[in-house]
Design a protein around this motif. Sequence first.
Motif, PDB file in Angstrom:
ATOM      1  N   GLN A   1      25.044  46.920  43.671  1.00 45.33           N
ATOM      2  CA  GLN A   1      24.208  46.674  45.212  1.00 45.33           C
ATOM      3  C   GLN A   1      23.007  47.814  45.047  1.00 45.33           C
ATOM      4  OE1 GLN A   1      26.958  47.977  47.792  1.00 45.33           O
ATOM      5  NE2 GLN A   1      26.526  50.000  48.078  1.00 45.33           N
TER       6      GLN A   1
ATOM      7  N   CYS B   1      25.288  36.155  44.948  1.00 49.36           N
ATOM      8  CA  CYS B   1      24.407  37.316  45.418  1.00 49.36           C
ATOM      9  C   CYS B   1      24.133  37.121  46.829  1.00 49.36           C
ATOM     10  CB  CYS B   1      23.068  37.396  44.751  1.00 49.36           C
ATOM     11  SG  CYS B   1      21.720  38.537  45.320  1.00 49.36           S
TER      12      CYS B   1
ATOM     13  N   GLN C   1      23.525  42.831  47.472  1.00 49.96           N
ATOM     14  CA  GLN C   1      24.678  42.968  46.703  1.00 49.96           C
ATOM     15  C   GLN C   1      25.173  41.541  45.719  1.00 49.96           C
ATOM     16  OE1 GLN C   1      28.139  44.206  48.718  1.00 49.96           O
ATOM     17  NE2 GLN C   1      29.567  43.942  47.079  1.00 49.96           N
TER      18      GLN C   1
ATOM     19  N   THR D   1      33.308  41.211  34.580  1.00 56.45           N
ATOM     20  CA  THR D   1      32.939  41.305  35.914  1.00 56.45           C
ATOM     21  C   THR D   1      32.332  42.695  36.458  1.00 56.45           C
ATOM     22  OG1 THR D   1      34.650  39.481  36.535  1.00 56.45           O
ATOM     23  CG2 THR D   1      33.520  40.717  38.441  1.00 56.45           C
ATOM     24  N   GLU D   2      30.959  42.212  36.751  1.00 52.77           N
ATOM     25  CA  GLU D   2      30.385  43.618  37.254  1.00 52.77           C
ATOM     26  C   GLU D   2      29.713  43.497  38.617  1.00 52.77           C
ATOM     27  OE1 GLU D   2      29.054  46.679  35.789  1.00 52.77           O
ATOM     28  OE2 GLU D   2      30.784  46.293  34.410  1.00 52.77           O
ATOM     29  N   THR D   3      29.892  44.451  39.491  1.00 51.48           N
ATOM     30  CA  THR D   3      29.572  44.312  40.861  1.00 51.48           C
ATOM     31  C   THR D   3      28.204  45.359  41.054  1.00 51.48           C
ATOM     32  OG1 THR D   3      30.989  45.820  41.799  1.00 51.48           O
ATOM     33  CG2 THR D   3      31.419  43.244  42.017  1.00 51.48           C
TER      34      THR D   3
ATOM     35  N   TRP E   1      26.248  34.413  38.549  1.00 46.99           N
ATOM     36  CA  TRP E   1      26.135  35.570  39.519  1.00 46.99           C
ATOM     37  C   TRP E   1      26.315  34.871  40.902  1.00 46.99           C
ATOM     38  CZ3 TRP E   1      22.148  35.033  36.453  1.00 46.99           C
ATOM     39  CH2 TRP E   1      21.013  34.376  37.086  1.00 46.99           C
TER      40      TRP E   1
ATOM     41  N   ARG F   1      29.571  37.612  36.420  1.00 46.29           N
ATOM     42  CA  ARG F   1      30.526  37.113  35.749  1.00 46.29           C
ATOM     43  C   ARG F   1      30.070  36.768  34.486  1.00 46.29           C
ATOM     44  NH1 ARG F   1      30.638  34.843  40.325  1.00 46.29           N
ATOM     45  NH2 ARG F   1      29.954  32.934  39.433  1.00 46.29           N
TER      46      ARG F   1
ATOM     47  N   THR G   1      27.479  40.153  42.308  1.00 49.82           N
ATOM     48  CA  THR G   1      28.660  40.186  41.404  1.00 49.82           C
ATOM     49  C   THR G   1      28.330  39.239  40.242  1.00 49.82           C
ATOM     50  OG1 THR G   1      30.280  40.478  43.109  1.00 49.82           O
ATOM     51  CG2 THR G   1      30.985  39.756  41.067  1.00 49.82           C
TER      52      THR G   1
END
Length: 92
Positions: free
Chosen positions: A41, A67, A23, A37-39, A65, A27, A25
């Motif tokens: 997985q 992780c 996973q 902001t993108e997440t 990011w 920025r 995220t």
Amino acid sequence: MERIKLTIHHLHKQVAGEKQSAQATARIYAGDKLILTETMQGQAAWYDRFIHAKDDNGQPLRVEWDCDGEASMDVSRVEVCACCGGDESLHR
């Protein structure tokens, strides 16, 4: 139509010597301003995301990011087709 292109070069984590889902995220900044902001997985290798950024101020882009595994990403601005939003498979 201009979009932000987030390229995920790889995303995974190693568990007992095997690649597994991770996973992260991301920025995305334009200059010093955080605009997205993108997440995500899963596992990825060379995967592009085309994202609309209404707060893009035209300044140089960068991505940072966090992780729980290993990741590598970069970001750029691209012009995409209005009908497909960058998904070229829709043109085949």
